[in-house]
Design an enzyme around this catalytic site. Structure first.
Site, PDB file in Angstrom:
ATOM      1  CB  SER A 181       6.711   7.474  -1.967  1.00  0.00           C
ATOM      2  OG  SER A 181       6.522   6.159  -1.470  1.00  0.00           O
ATOM      3  CE1 TYR A 238       1.550   2.144  -0.896  1.00  0.00           C
ATOM      4  CE2 TYR A 238       3.791   2.966  -0.694  1.00  0.00           C
ATOM      5  CZ  TYR A 238       2.748   2.509  -1.470  1.00  0.00           C
ATOM      6  OH  TYR A 238       2.899   2.419  -2.832  1.00  0.00           O
ATOM      7  CB  THR A 285      -1.513   4.372  -1.375  1.00  0.00           C
ATOM      8  OG1 THR A 285      -0.921   5.493  -2.036  1.00  0.00           O
ATOM      9  CG2 THR A 285      -1.606   3.210  -2.343  1.00  0.00           C
ATOM     10  CE  LYS A 312      -1.377   6.956  -6.796  1.00  0.00           C
ATOM     11  NZ  LYS A 312      -1.251   5.491  -7.032  1.00  0.00           N
ATOM     12  CG  HIS A 363      -0.274   0.879  -7.134  1.00  0.00           C
ATOM     13  ND1 HIS A 363      -0.574   1.490  -5.936  1.00  0.00           N
ATOM     14  CD2 HIS A 363       1.072   0.729  -7.129  1.00  0.00           C
ATOM     15  CE1 HIS A 363       0.540   1.675  -5.241  1.00  0.00           C
ATOM     16  NE2 HIS A 363       1.547   1.216  -5.956  1.00  0.00           N
TER      17      HIS A 363
END
Length: 360
Positions: free
Chosen positions: A107, A129, A155, A232, A256
């Site tokens: 992440s 992100y 994402t 995603k 999510h």
């Protein structure tokens, strides 16, 4: 380490060892947690019609994801701040995933750096992100490529953080020893500033994330990297088609983990429609509530190329660190092998030919 008879057992074991506010941060969903509950309910409604007398002794569990053979049709879902649950954090879970032959998705908000995670061994995908600072987006993509990440996952379902009321009620903030290691120093100060009745993590996310992402940004990202690109967080088949149009190699059908729009359906519910919409233009993965080998079989039978598994692996990390994660992957592999055998499938590819019935 406490005994777990199934992958799903780790959730109850983790609750016994984690501080309540940390357990809530991982376990909770948004709003009334309707979408969170929908994930498990959707899985439980899917019945799979097993085939008989197929001569299956010991099925294979390997399957390709993004053009590379993997030991299981599984990747570790991107999950933030894993040192919240165990001091060894992301590198320990990544090392266990590598040993199991499963891709680990790191992440943006990892509590270890991309470089530390990639050095743990095994295939690593980087989850991005979109930050307000586009220069930082470029830097993260470049760092992921230099570190040897083998795919990039964008994402797209977090323009803002969903209202996670457990965190609000707990006044949740990150402890001093946990930080967003991939961001420059002081960039996550807001995440450490606890205030009763608010979520410090939500305040930080609101300040750091760009909320006006468009498909042109996805196309821009596609032009910056030769890595396989995964989008995603799509649920509407129209968005899956747009992702393929923008050059995505795969989409993840996902709500999510029930942590964003509380009115969203389960990813599994939308999986067949997304699969039909994109055809063979890109791979289709799914996540949300998957907690064992039978769930993986269900997803494959509904058309998934593979699945992302999240919370159960994080619970295992919390319970036993690297040893807990190793045990979780071993259980998942054994559960999938059993499910394939009982369904009469020689491998995951044959599972996609199974028929399903949606009950209830």
């Amino acid at each position: 380490m406490p005994f777990a008879a199934s992958l799903a057992d780790f959730a109850a074991l983790a609750r016994e060892v984690l501080p309540p506010e940390v357990y809530d941060f991982v376990a909770g969903g948004s709003g009334a947690e309707t979408a969170l509950a929908a994930n498990r309910a959707a899985l439980d409604r899917v019945a799979v019609l097993p085939r008989m007398l197929r001569g299956i002794d010991r099925p294979r569990t390997d399957a390709p994801l993004l053009g590379r053979a993997q030991a299981l049709p599984v990747a570790v879902a991107p999950m933030a701040y894993q040192r919240l649950v165990h001091p060894d954090g992301e590198p320990a879970l990544a090392a266990a995933a590598g040993a199991a032959g499963v891709p680990y998705v790191a992440s943006t908000l990892s509590s270890a750096t991309i470089e530390q995670i990639a050095a743990a061994g095994g295939p690593v995908w980087f989850q991005l992100y979109w930050l307000r600072d586009r220069g930082m987006v470029r830097e993260l993509v470049d760092r992921a490529q230099r570190a040897g990440c083998t795919a990039l996952m964008l994402t797209v379902d977090v323009p803002i953080l969903g209202p996670r009321l457990r965190d609000v009620r707990n006044g949740f903030a990150l402890p001093p020893h946990v930080a967003a290691a991939n961001l420059p120093g002081s960039r996550d100060d807001l995440a450490h500033a606890g205030t009763p009745g608010t979520s410090a993590v939500a305040r930080h996310t609101s300040a750091a994330f760009a909320s006006a992402l468009t498909w042109s940004d996805v196309a821009w990202l596609r032009g910056r990297t030769d890595l396989p690109l995964v989008v995603k967080g799509v649920l509407d088949p129209r968005d899956a088609v747009l992702a393929a149009d923008a050059g995505a190699d795969a989409v993840v059908v996902s709500n999510h983990g029930g942590r964003q729009l509380d009115a969203a359906p389960a990813g599994l519910t939308m999986l067949p429609q997304v699969r039909t919409a994109v055809g063979d233009r890109c791979e289709v993965l799914v996540d949300g509530g998957i907690s064992g080998g039978v769930d993986v079989l269900r997803a494959l039978a509904l058309g998934a190329s593979g699945v992302l598994v999240g919370r159960p692996l994080l619970w295992a990390l919390a319970v036993g660190g690297r040893a807990g994660a190793d045990a979780a992957f071993a259980l998942l592999a054994a559960e999938l092998r059993d499910a394939l055998t009982l369904a009469g499938c020689a491998d995951p590819a044959e599972a996609r030919d199974l028929r399903t019935i949606t009950e209830g």
